[in-house]
Design an enzyme around this catalytic site. Structure first.
Site, PDB file in Angstrom:
ATOM      1  NE  ARG A 147      -2.647  -0.321   3.238  1.00 16.47           N
ATOM      2  CZ  ARG A 147      -3.328  -0.476   4.356  1.00 16.47           C
ATOM      3  NH1 ARG A 147      -4.610  -0.570   4.316  1.00 16.47           N
ATOM      4  NH2 ARG A 147      -2.720  -0.535   5.518  1.00 16.47           N
ATOM      5  CE  LYS A 192       3.199 -21.837   9.671  1.00 15.30           C
ATOM      6  NZ  LYS A 192       4.049 -20.930  10.477  1.00 15.30           N
ATOM      7  CG  HIS A 239      10.007 -22.364   5.804  1.00 19.37           C
ATOM      8  ND1 HIS A 239       9.071 -22.132   6.766  1.00 19.37           N
ATOM      9  CD2 HIS A 239      11.187 -22.458   6.460  1.00 19.37           C
ATOM     10  CE1 HIS A 239       9.656 -22.080   7.943  1.00 19.37           C
ATOM     11  NE2 HIS A 239      10.944 -22.280   7.796  1.00 19.37           N
ATOM     12  CE  LYS A 267      13.629 -25.556   7.820  1.00 23.80           C
ATOM     13  NZ  LYS A 267      14.507 -24.429   8.146  1.00 23.80           N
ATOM     14  CD  GLU A 301      11.336 -21.730  16.221  1.00 27.67           C
ATOM     15  OE1 GLU A 301      11.751 -20.846  15.452  1.00 27.67           O
ATOM     16  OE2 GLU A 301      10.150 -21.844  16.561  1.00 27.67           O
ATOM     17  CG  ASP A 338       4.018 -20.554  14.523  1.00 27.32           C
ATOM     18  OD1 ASP A 338       3.745 -19.927  13.489  1.00 27.32           O
ATOM     19  OD2 ASP A 338       5.143 -20.521  15.069  1.00 27.32           O
ATOM     20  CG  HIS A 352       6.838 -25.879   9.813  1.00 27.80           C
ATOM     21  ND1 HIS A 352       6.542 -25.512   8.518  1.00 27.80           N
ATOM     22  CD2 HIS A 352       7.008 -24.709  10.483  1.00 27.80           C
ATOM     23  CE1 HIS A 352       6.546 -24.181   8.423  1.00 27.80           C
ATOM     24  NE2 HIS A 352       6.818 -23.678   9.606  1.00 27.80           N
ATOM     25  CE  LYS A 400       8.015 -19.388  18.145  1.00 30.70           C
ATOM     26  NZ  LYS A 400       8.686 -19.366  16.844  1.00 30.70           N
TER      27      LYS A 400
HETATM   28  C1  BG6 Z   1       7.614 -20.417  10.929  1.00 23.55           C
HETATM   29  C2  BG6 Z   1       6.954 -20.118  12.249  1.00 23.55           C
HETATM   30  O1  BG6 Z   1       6.715 -21.048  10.068  1.00 23.55           O
HETATM   31  O2  BG6 Z   1       8.733 -21.263  11.144  1.00 23.55           O
HETATM   32  C3  BG6 Z   1       7.924 -19.481  13.211  1.00 23.55           C
HETATM   33  O3  BG6 Z   1       5.842 -19.257  12.040  1.00 23.55           O
HETATM   34  C4  BG6 Z   1       9.185 -20.323  13.328  1.00 23.55           C
HETATM   35  O4  BG6 Z   1       7.339 -19.276  14.478  1.00 23.55           O
HETATM   36  C5  BG6 Z   1       9.743 -20.688  11.953  1.00 23.55           C
HETATM   37  O5  BG6 Z   1      10.135 -19.579  14.059  1.00 23.55           O
HETATM   38  C6  BG6 Z   1      10.878 -21.693  12.096  1.00 23.55           C
HETATM   39  O6  BG6 Z   1      11.498 -21.854  10.846  1.00 23.55           O
HETATM   40  P1  BG6 Z   1      13.048 -22.271  10.730  1.00 23.55           P
HETATM   41  O7  BG6 Z   1      13.270 -22.440   9.265  1.00 23.55           O
HETATM   42  O8  BG6 Z   1      13.832 -21.155  11.350  1.00 23.55           O
HETATM   43  O9  BG6 Z   1      13.190 -23.545  11.501  1.00 23.55           O
END
Ligand code: BG6
Length: 492
Positions: A50, A149, A179, A183, A217, A236, A241, A341
């Protein structure tokens, strides 16, 4: 090194061009692909958002982003300048009517280009962006739409998004990104299983005792507290994933690597996942929320403080689950999965624990611990390790201990590991949807997640607190230890 084949010339329109994903992931990924000679000269990356901004200003922003997110050793000034020349910008209101004519005019300059529309915006805008694209005649055979997502927050909202996008794009032109599938080591899982005979024969309940999938993480919620607090770890990370990793681990051999063959097999695994009911939710799930603690030797505050003041919240930042895949191959083999996390390490791995041999000719004291484990490390230090029992050298009797057959990809291939987005963006241009999720997969995964979310919502107790920098609540250790098993990091 394999030759890099350029893709067809494209105009990639990135909606959400000033957002975090574009800055951190998409621009660096496109820069690397350009640097490797994969992006043809007539291609354009057209930022759309925007904000009113000149093309020059957008290029300056992109330059800053690349300087921040690409290591200096990979930034070549000439290449960077040449890459920025491919960037263009148009101010478009995804939710309204402004700017669409300008975008249409820009795209009309090169009508034959492949046209990915990357929606790096809030999912609330997916429907209106797609309707606008259609209303302005911007969808043709060479168009594709890429959806980030989260695709919804439950089955109902996911269906609404899929319906809205599906009204204007046929399913083959919809690329739903997870994603993790981009990988390198995740793709290596396919190679490991289906390009070798030695593992696939052993991939059954007769030989495998259990499987563990961990995605840890060290980060907290960073600047995303608003989104995260309405989401939580199950939505999430697990719904997408972790379930995708589980699918690749557990699926039958697809007939070919084509998109539908692979996705058909993943879908069967999702359908075979036993729903978690209110009756067994206490026994097979653990929810946690991080409290203050220390990560990497530095003190960090708890989740509620991260929300901005000690706010009440029942959002889980950690999940551990014991799952069952109800199929002939996997009957009786638990899949323990966990993610969180503020854990001690950024670590993603799949551990396949094989059964103990049926009878031991060795004296009991000669065994250190459980034999034969395959560890597939997705990040960091990507690689595959097979632990085999060997004899300790030297006199002193028959003493056994596990030793690793160890492939470190970094040492073996000695090249940079491309980020997942690099592969996925080029697959979008190629029109190869193998590593993207089909509508039915997303919806079946949501249906499964919904039943667990409902079971949790009906429980009175909040998620258990765990100190930042630990592997989650102690209940997560009990979850697996009750079955006489141990999480992988505890084994060392
Ligand atoms: C994302 C999540 O899809 O994946 C995040 O929304 C997360 O919360 C991330 O941190 C982790 O991805 P990667 O590639 O760093 O393991």
């Amino acid at each position: 090194m394999a030759t890099i084949i350029p893709v067809a010339s494209f105009d990639c329109v990135v909606f959400g061009a000033t957002g975090d994903l574009t800055t951190r992931k998409l621009l660096p990924a496109l820069y690397y692909r350009y640097k490797d000679g994969q992006i043809p000269g007539t291609s354009r990356i057209i930022g759309a958002s925007r904000s009113e901004m000149s093309v020059e200003a957008f290029r300056e922003r992109a330059r800053d982003a690349l300087k921040r997110f690409v290591p200096a050793r990979d930034l070549d000034e000439d290449k960077l300048a040449a890459f920025l020349d491919h960037l263009d910008y148009v101010a478009v209101d995804g939710a309204g009517d402004d700017g669409w004519e300008d975008l249409a005019a820009k795209l009309a300059e090169r009508p034959d280009q492949v046209r990915p529309y990357y929606l790096a915006t809030s999912p609330d805008l997916y429907g209106s962006i797609c309707r606008n694209l259609s209303a302005h005649g911007l969808i043709g055979e060479k168009s594709r739409v890429v959806l980030e997502k989260p695709i919804g927050k439950d089955l109902k909202s996911a269906r609404a998004i899929n319906d809205a996008v599906g009204e204007v794009f046929p399913e083959e032109q919809i690329f739903r990104i997870d994603h993790y599938l981009g990988k390198e080591t995740v793709q290596n899982l396919l190679a490991l299983r289906f390009a070798n005979t030695i593992f696939e024969r052993l991939w059954t309940a007769d030989v495998i005792d259990h499987v563990q999938i961990t995605v840890g993480e060290t980060v907290g919620v960073e600047g995303r507290a608003g989104y995260y607090d309405t989401s939580g770890a199950l939505r999430d990370m697990v719904q997408n994933h972790l379930l995708q990793l589980l699918c690749l681990m557990a699926m039958e051999s697809p007939l070919t690597l084509d998109a539908n063959s692979v996705r058909d097999e993943k879908l069967k695994v999702l359908r075979a996942l036993k729903p978690i009911t209110p009756h067994d939710v206490q026994a097979v799930t653990v929810r946690g929320q991080y409290a203050a603690g220390a990560v990497d030797g530095k003190p960090v505050q708890g989740y509620r403080a991260d929300l901005g003041g000690e706010m009440e919240s029942r959002t889980e930042t950690f999940v551990a689950l014991k799952l069952e895949v109800q199929s002939w191959r996997w009957a009786g083999v638990p899949f323990y999965i966990r993610t969180g996390k503020r854990l001690p390490q950024k670590l993603s791995e799949i551990v396949v624990q094989f059964r103990a041999s049926p009878f031991s000719i060795f004296p009991a004291e000669s065994f250190g611990r459980e034999p034969n484990r395959l560890v597939i490390r997705l990040q960091p230090e990507e690689g595959i390790k097979l632990e085999v029992m060997t004899k300790d050298p030297g006199p002193g009797g028959m003493r056994l201990r596990p030793t690793n057959l160890d492939i470190s990809f970094e040492e073996t291939f000695k090249q940079r590991y491309p980020d997942a987005y690099e592969r996925l963006l080029m697959d979008v241009v190629r029109g190869n949807a193998t590593l993207f999720m089909r509508r039915d997969e997303v919806e079946v995964a949501w249906a499964w997640a919904d039943s667990l979310l409902k079971a949790w919502a009906d429980r009175p107790e909040p998620p258990r607190a765990y100190p930042a920098g630990s592997w989650g609540p102690t209940a997560a250790i009990a979850l697996i230890e009750r079955d006489g098993r141990t999480w992988h990091e505890e084994m060392h």
